[in-house]
Write an enzyme that holds these catalytic residues in place. Structure first.
Site, PDB file in Angstrom:
ATOM      1  N   HIS A 199       0.938  -1.289   0.068  1.00  0.00           N
ATOM      2  CA  HIS A 199       0.046   0.287   0.156  1.00  0.00           C
ATOM      3  C   HIS A 199       0.742   1.317   0.058  1.00  0.00           C
ATOM      4  O   HIS A 199       1.720   1.624  -1.053  1.00  0.00           O
ATOM      5  CB  HIS A 199      -0.822   0.066   1.315  1.00  0.00           C
ATOM      6  N   ASP A 208       2.891   5.518  -6.697  1.00  0.00           N
ATOM      7  CA  ASP A 208       3.984   5.653  -5.922  1.00  0.00           C
ATOM      8  C   ASP A 208       5.240   5.536  -6.679  1.00  0.00           C
ATOM      9  O   ASP A 208       6.347   5.419  -6.115  1.00  0.00           O
ATOM     10  CB  ASP A 208       4.085   4.140  -4.871  1.00  0.00           C
ATOM     11  N   HIS A 255      -2.092  -2.310  -9.718  1.00  0.00           N
ATOM     12  CA  HIS A 255      -2.920  -1.793  -8.937  1.00  0.00           C
ATOM     13  C   HIS A 255      -4.223  -2.485  -8.956  1.00  0.00           C
ATOM     14  O   HIS A 255      -4.546  -3.153  -9.786  1.00  0.00           O
ATOM     15  CB  HIS A 255      -3.393  -0.214  -9.361  1.00  0.00           C
TER      16      HIS A 255
HETATM   17  N1  CMC Z   1       5.312  -6.726 -10.379  1.00  0.00           N
HETATM   18  C1  CMC Z   1       5.173  -8.077 -10.847  1.00  0.00           C
HETATM   19  N2  CMC Z   1       3.958  -8.655 -11.034  1.00  0.00           N
HETATM   20  C2  CMC Z   1       3.039  -8.186 -10.521  1.00  0.00           C
HETATM   21  C3  CMC Z   1       2.799  -7.010  -9.717  1.00  0.00           C
HETATM   22  C4  CMC Z   1       4.286  -6.172  -9.710  1.00  0.00           C
HETATM   23  N3  CMC Z   1       4.194  -4.964  -9.097  1.00  0.00           N
HETATM   24  N4  CMC Z   1       1.732  -6.529  -9.444  1.00  0.00           N
HETATM   25  C5  CMC Z   1       0.922  -7.448  -9.684  1.00  0.00           C
HETATM   26  N5  CMC Z   1       1.597  -8.389 -10.453  1.00  0.00           N
HETATM   27  C6  CMC Z   1       1.170 -10.114 -11.086  1.00  0.00           C
HETATM   28  C7  CMC Z   1       0.790 -10.959  -9.744  1.00  0.00           C
HETATM   29  O1  CMC Z   1       1.971 -11.557  -9.539  1.00  0.00           O
HETATM   30  C8  CMC Z   1      -0.398 -11.649 -10.520  1.00  0.00           C
HETATM   31  O2  CMC Z   1       0.302 -12.544 -11.156  1.00  0.00           O
HETATM   32  P1  CMC Z   1      -0.189 -13.899 -11.787  1.00  0.00           P
HETATM   33  O3  CMC Z   1      -1.601 -13.665 -12.284  1.00  0.00           O
HETATM   34  O4  CMC Z   1       0.943 -14.576 -12.558  1.00  0.00           O
HETATM   35  O5  CMC Z   1      -0.170 -14.609 -10.527  1.00  0.00           O
HETATM   36  C9  CMC Z   1      -1.046 -10.573 -11.346  1.00  0.00           C
HETATM   37  O6  CMC Z   1       0.255  -9.499 -11.645  1.00  0.00           O
HETATM   38  C10 CMC Z   1      -2.159 -10.117 -10.604  1.00  0.00           C
HETATM   39  O7  CMC Z   1      -1.696  -9.470  -9.383  1.00  0.00           O
HETATM   40  P2  CMC Z   1      -2.563  -9.487  -7.993  1.00  0.00           P
HETATM   41  O8  CMC Z   1      -1.608  -9.712  -6.896  1.00  0.00           O
HETATM   42  O9  CMC Z   1      -3.637 -10.615  -8.150  1.00  0.00           O
HETATM   43  O10 CMC Z   1      -3.110  -7.988  -7.898  1.00  0.00           O
HETATM   44  P3  CMC Z   1      -3.703  -7.371  -6.558  1.00  0.00           P
HETATM   45  O11 CMC Z   1      -4.821  -6.730  -7.302  1.00  0.00           O
HETATM   46  O12 CMC Z   1      -3.897  -8.384  -5.693  1.00  0.00           O
HETATM   47  O13 CMC Z   1      -2.500  -6.253  -6.313  1.00  0.00           O
HETATM   48  C11 CMC Z   1      -1.078  -4.527  -5.587  1.00  0.00           C
HETATM   49  C12 CMC Z   1      -2.453  -5.097  -6.228  1.00  0.00           C
HETATM   50  C13 CMC Z   1      -0.830  -3.159  -5.844  1.00  0.00           C
HETATM   51  C14 CMC Z   1      -0.935  -5.033  -4.187  1.00  0.00           C
HETATM   52  C15 CMC Z   1       0.254  -5.230  -6.510  1.00  0.00           C
HETATM   53  O14 CMC Z   1       0.109  -4.657  -7.952  1.00  0.00           O
HETATM   54  C16 CMC Z   1       1.592  -4.967  -5.954  1.00  0.00           C
HETATM   55  O15 CMC Z   1       1.895  -5.621  -5.092  1.00  0.00           O
HETATM   56  N6  CMC Z   1       2.242  -3.857  -6.758  1.00  0.00           N
HETATM   57  C17 CMC Z   1       3.761  -3.453  -6.144  1.00  0.00           C
HETATM   58  C18 CMC Z   1       3.227  -2.736  -4.716  1.00  0.00           C
HETATM   59  C19 CMC Z   1       2.646  -1.425  -5.165  1.00  0.00           C
HETATM   60  O16 CMC Z   1       3.300  -0.494  -5.921  1.00  0.00           O
HETATM   61  N7  CMC Z   1       1.855  -0.853  -4.269  1.00  0.00           N
HETATM   62  C20 CMC Z   1       1.095   0.498  -4.358  1.00  0.00           C
HETATM   63  C21 CMC Z   1      -0.164   0.387  -5.053  1.00  0.00           C
HETATM   64  S1  CMC Z   1      -0.787   1.871  -5.225  1.00  0.00           S
HETATM   65  C22 CMC Z   1      -0.890   2.996  -3.870  1.00  0.00           C
HETATM   66  C23 CMC Z   1      -1.563   2.330  -2.656  1.00  0.00           C
HETATM   67  O17 CMC Z   1      -2.398   1.562  -2.832  1.00  0.00           O
HETATM   68  O18 CMC Z   1      -1.130   2.872  -1.587  1.00  0.00           O
END
Ligand code: CMC
Length: 441
Positions: free
Chosen positions: A268, A363, A307
């Site tokens: 987050h 971010d 996201h």
């Molecule tokens: N790098 C590489 N792969 C990723 C990333 C990433 N940053 N984000 C998602 N994926 C992949 C994930 O591994 C999954 O792959 P697969 O289908 O092969 O298993 C697919 O994309 C779908 O991801 P998810 O984990 O189901 O997506 P989510 O909606 O649960 O997670 C998230 C959203 C923001 C937590 C995630 O994208 C992430 O961890 N990003 C990196 C951390 C980040 O930048 N967070 C800030 C978010 S914006 C500001 C805020 O909210 O504060």
């Protein structure tokens, strides 16, 4: 007129049910009538991490993740970032309308009056280790405020609520600046009420021996824009925490401390700090392709990418990229920008990221600006928390005034053992569990 209902057939019983559709949703409680017999509890909806569950109705922030749209109270984020001050936007989020001149003056006076903190709170902060994380200090100090303002627990009194909201918006920059200076061993600087919200914050952070601090107007405006972009983002993890904790009628300081805790995580708000660490780890532009390969092979995540809701370019990231250029005109270019741009360029062309619709989020670039402005990475998430407190309060107020809301209490699908009998300790055999098997450093 389309028939706004959903017909479901339960193949276990052959029975058919017709559920009303309300604003493109069905009410999960309507599923409860679907039973196999009188003893059956009824059908639940199962939605870990709330992928497809609306937990409330809200009129605060509109977000269309597929089209990359973000609006506060109907106003496009681009216009607010261009034409408004942070406190104007804060007023909008909390009150539903932009203030007129007189209302804004009064609002600024109110918030500014509450920028001081009790001297005992300073002593409280002195108890923190010099290298304590600023988010930890902020979270604990905000929680401690509930002991200074016991009347805050009277959350059903709109006047009491308003006072705590103003108090905390006024004090967030002061608490942050004090924790920052505490970590550097510098004396605290009292708020200067002649200055704007962001200029005063910069004053409390960076004033040394000069009689009056003078903030660079470009940097102060950049901070203002960043604060506007971070002020609310509908039902994200920390806003949902604010609503869930607030639904037990805990006081607003305890509730906000919980939201700060949620924001601190690297998935987050904590991601902005992690982006800088990642760029440091990569080191130079030529190492970007190898780093991307490593991510694709499943070693970690590209921080600042992806996201839950945006499946298109995050509109906030687009604005931040423009602000970055303005900041670098003053501070000089942060060399990390070249690594970030290369990372973005390669990722946006790569099938792995295209297929998963992963784009830079808010971010990705904010930390690079903050660093150029002179902030250390461990303060980045606190810079997110200051403006987000406004959104949390808007969500908290809305939740408290929503007659449909009750204490947040999800259901579960129990997967544990059926009933067992306790045996005497000498008759038990060692069992392994992940926790028991974990090695403690
Ligand atoms: N790098 C590489 N792969 C990723 C990333 C990433 N940053 N984000 C998602 N994926 C992949 C994930 O591994 C999954 O792959 P697969 O289908 O092969 O298993 C697919 O994309 C779908 O991801 P998810 O984990 O189901 O997506 P989510 O909606 O649960 O997670 C998230 C959203 C923001 C937590 C995630 O994208 C992430 O961890 N990003 C990196 C951390 C980040 O930048 N967070 C800030 C978010 S914006 C500001 C805020 O909210 O504060």
């Amino acid at each position: 007129m389309p028939n706004e209902t959903l017909t479901i057939t339960d193949n276990r019983t052959g029975k058919t049910y017709t559920l009303p559709i309300y604003k493109d949703a069905i009410r999960a409680i309507d599923l409860r009538q679907i039973k196999t017999g009188p003893e059956d509890f009824g059908l639940l909806s199962y939605d870990p991490a709330f992928l497809n569950t609306a937990s409330c109705q809200s009129s605060i922030t509109y977000l269309d993740g597929d089209r990359g749209i973000l609006r506060y109270r109907g106003y496009p984020i681009e216009q607010l970032a261009e034409k408004c001050s942070f406190l104007e936007v804060a007023y909008l989020l909390l009150n539903g309308e932009l203030p007129c001149e007189e209302q804004l003056d009064m609002w600024i006076t109110d918030v500014t009056r509450h920028s001081m903190i009790h001297e005992n709170l300073k002593k409280f902060m002195e108890g923190f280790h010099y290298d304590g994380h600023p988010m930890g200090m902020l979270m604990s100090t905000v929680a401690a405020l509930s002991t200074f303002y016991p009347e805050a627990r009277n959350i059903h009194d709109p006047g009491v609520r308003k006072l705590q909201i103003i108090r905390l918006i006024g004090k967030m920059p002061t608490l942050t600046a004090y924790s920052y200076r505490h970590s550097l061993g510098l004396p605290y600087v009292y708020p200067d009420n002649d200055l704007s919200y962001t200029k005063n914050f910069m004053n409390m952070l960076w004033r040394r021996t000069e009689p009056k601090f003078s903030a660079n107007p470009v940097l102060a405006r950049a901070l203002e824009v960043l604060f506007i972009l971070h002020a609310d983002h509908e039902q994200n993890c920390s806003a949902s925490t604010m609503r869930a904790v607030g639904s037990s009628f805990a006081d607003p300081y305890a509730t906000t401390a919980a939201a700060i805790a949620a924001l601190s995580g690297p998935l987050h708000g904590g991601a902005n700090e992690e982006v800088l660490r990642m760029l440091d780890e990569i080191g130079s532009k030529d190492k970007v392709p190898a780093y991307i390969e490593q991510i694709k092979a499943g070693h970690g995540k590209l921080m600042g990418f992806g996201h839950r809701v945006y499946k298109n370019y995050d509109p906030r990231a687009r604005i931040i990229k423009r602000v970055a250029e303005e900041v670098f005109e003053v501070t000089g270019r942060n060399p990390k920008l070249d690594i970030a741009l290369e990372l973005e360029r390669i990722a946006l062309e790569d099938d792995f990221f295209i297929k998963r619709r992963l784009y830079p989020n808010v971010d990705f670039y904010s930390g690079i600006i903050y660093q150029a402005m002179g902030f250390t990475p461990d303060v980045f998430t606190v810079l997110f928390a200051i403006p987000r407190a406004v959104g949390w309060f808007a969500q908290w107020q809305e939740m408290l005034q929503d007659s449909e809301q009750k204490i947040a209490r999800p259901r579960q699908i129990y997967t544990g053992e059926a009933v067992r009998q306790v045996v005497r300790i000498e008759e038990r055999h060692p069992q392994t569990s992940a926790l028991a098997a974990a090695t403690v450093a």
